[in-house]
Write a protein that holds these residues in place. Structure first.
Motif, mmCIF file in Angstrom:
data_model
loop_
_atom_site.group_PDB
_atom_site.id
_atom_site.type_symbol
_atom_site.label_atom_id
_atom_site.label_comp_id
_atom_site.label_asym_id
_atom_site.label_seq_id
_atom_site.Cartn_x
_atom_site.Cartn_y
_atom_site.Cartn_z
ATOM 1 N N VAL A 123 1.056 -1.236 -0.053
ATOM 2 C CA VAL A 123 0.126 -0.259 -0.468
ATOM 3 C C VAL A 123 1.329 1.192 -0.024
ATOM 4 O O VAL A 123 0.527 2.230 -0.394
ATOM 5 C CB VAL A 123 -1.176 -0.043 0.776
ATOM 6 N N PHE A 124 2.211 1.053 0.663
ATOM 7 C CA PHE A 124 3.264 2.449 1.009
ATOM 8 C C PHE A 124 3.229 2.066 -0.630
ATOM 9 O O PHE A 124 3.232 3.790 -0.359
ATOM 10 C CB PHE A 124 3.737 2.122 2.034
ATOM 11 N N PHE A 125 3.761 1.758 -1.044
ATOM 12 C CA PHE A 125 4.057 2.135 -2.803
ATOM 13 C C PHE A 125 3.484 2.443 -3.585
ATOM 14 O O PHE A 125 3.712 3.084 -4.526
ATOM 15 C CB PHE A 125 5.511 0.620 -3.384
ATOM 16 N N ALA A 126 2.373 1.551 -3.653
ATOM 17 C CA ALA A 126 1.291 2.225 -4.149
ATOM 18 C C ALA A 126 0.379 3.133 -4.144
ATOM 19 O O ALA A 126 0.375 4.348 -5.160
ATOM 20 C CB ALA A 126 -0.356 1.352 -4.222
ATOM 21 N N VAL A 127 0.228 4.415 -2.936
ATOM 22 C CA VAL A 127 -0.204 5.667 -2.651
ATOM 23 C C VAL A 127 1.473 6.706 -2.255
ATOM 24 O O VAL A 127 1.249 7.617 -3.193
ATOM 25 C CB VAL A 127 -0.836 5.399 -1.124
ATOM 26 N N ALA A 128 2.561 6.393 -2.343
ATOM 27 C CA ALA A 128 3.625 6.885 -2.682
ATOM 28 C C ALA A 128 3.941 7.464 -3.871
ATOM 29 O O ALA A 128 4.323 9.013 -3.632
ATOM 30 C CB ALA A 128 4.525 6.511 -1.626
ATOM 31 N N ARG A 129 3.902 6.502 -4.631
ATOM 32 C CA ARG A 129 3.778 7.109 -6.198
ATOM 33 C C ARG A 129 3.096 8.443 -6.490
ATOM 34 O O ARG A 129 2.818 9.422 -6.730
ATOM 35 C CB ARG A 129 3.673 5.971 -7.079
ATOM 36 N N GLU A 130 1.564 7.792 -6.468
ATOM 37 C CA GLU A 130 0.869 9.081 -6.053
ATOM 38 C C GLU A 130 1.535 10.614 -5.624
ATOM 39 O O GLU A 130 0.994 11.722 -5.687
ATOM 40 C CB GLU A 130 -0.419 9.307 -5.998
ATOM 41 N N GLY A 131 1.634 10.384 -4.369
ATOM 42 C CA GLY A 131 1.919 11.287 -3.224
ATOM 43 C C GLY A 131 3.206 12.578 -3.736
ATOM 44 O O GLY A 131 3.450 13.369 -4.037
#
Length: 279
Positions: A123-131
């Motif tokens: 989840v971290f890597f999936a959302v961090a990309r957007e952030g």
């Protein structure tokens, strides 16, 4: 205000969709107990984006004028690259993102050990990309804007994205996501062309790029950048009232190439064989 608003809205909805797909799949497969790990991953990704953005902003504030111009030019170039890749990546994977997330979830929870860590990391890597995409874009926009309009626009876009994401997840709202990402993607490419043009100008002011500096025309008397309309055009599309060969050339070349690629038919995803060879 409109540019950061739309970008935050798009990026926020994209992140909300990712979290929503994960939450729905966990609920449908009877694994709702893993949701706290999902929220930990989301929180860590948001914290990373804030730390990176705040750190870069504080660091740039200490630079002398020429180094600050160089920093703005580099951030702008990075933002253009990230924005471009974001648009074309979403265009390519929009139809398969749900399946990909389901596969990643199953893989993260398949093992008997470290399942929580694997889920948080996924989840971290999936959302961090957007952030991180949003951080670099907003830095480029804030450096080219004055006043509180840009931060307010970004905040409003984020708030609306959270509301829309929640309504989509609960089924209270249906959004034509294909049309939404297509039109916002087109708008982002136009904005990216303006950021690229301003980055070339910043590199010139930093003394790094001194070629093709002939002024093509001068509209400063009729449509100045610091006027009401000029400031709006500059903030949204990177308008310059006295563009040079290099700034206008960068704008047009990028825009033409990006739009041609954008309107070309999307390549069909490659289907992978489901058979597994036994050893």
């Amino acid at each position: 205000m409109l540019v950061p608003f739309l970008i935050m809205l798009r990026e926020g909805i994209e992140a909300a969709l990712i979290v929503g797909i994960i939450a729905s799949y966990l609920k449908q497969t009877g694994r709702g107990q893993w949701m706290p790990a999902v929220w930990i991953g989301v929180f860590l990704a948001a914290a990373l984006a804030l730390l990176v953005g705040g750190g870069l902003e504080l660091m740039s504030a200490e630079f002398p004028q020429k180094q600050q111009e160089l920093f703005e030019g580099i951030v702008g170039l990075v933002a253009v690259g990230i924005l471009s890749s974001m648009v074309f990546w979403m265009r390519k994977v929009a139809r398969s993102i749900k399946h990909s997330l389901h596969v990643s979830l199953d893989h993260a929870l398949a093992g008997s050990k470290h399942q929580v860590t694997a889920l948080i990391a996924m989840v971290f890597f999936a959302v961090a990309r957007e952030g991180l995409e949003t951080v670099f874009f907003l830095l480029a926009v804030f450096q080219q804007s004055e006043g509180a309009a840009a931060p307010i626009g970004a905040l409003l876009g984020l708030i609306l994205a959270i509301i829309v994401g929640f309504l989509i997840y609960t089924g209270s709202m249906r959004l034509n996501l294909s049309a939404f990402f297509r039109w916002t993607g087109l708008f982002i490419l136009v904005v990216a062309a303006g950021i690229l043009s301003n980055s070339v100008q910043a590199l010139h002011e930093a003394g790094v790029w001194n070629h093709l500096q002939t002024v093509l025309f001068d509209f400063s008397a009729t449509l100045p950048m610091d006027g009401p309309l000029g400031s709006v055009l500059a903030g949204m599309f990177g308008y310059q009232d006295a563009p040079t060969v290099s700034t206008l050339g960068a704008y047009l070349i990028y825009l033409v190439v990006a739009l041609v690629m954008f309107f070309l038919p999307a390549a069909a995803p490659v289907k992978q064989s489901s058979s597994v060879s036994s050893q």
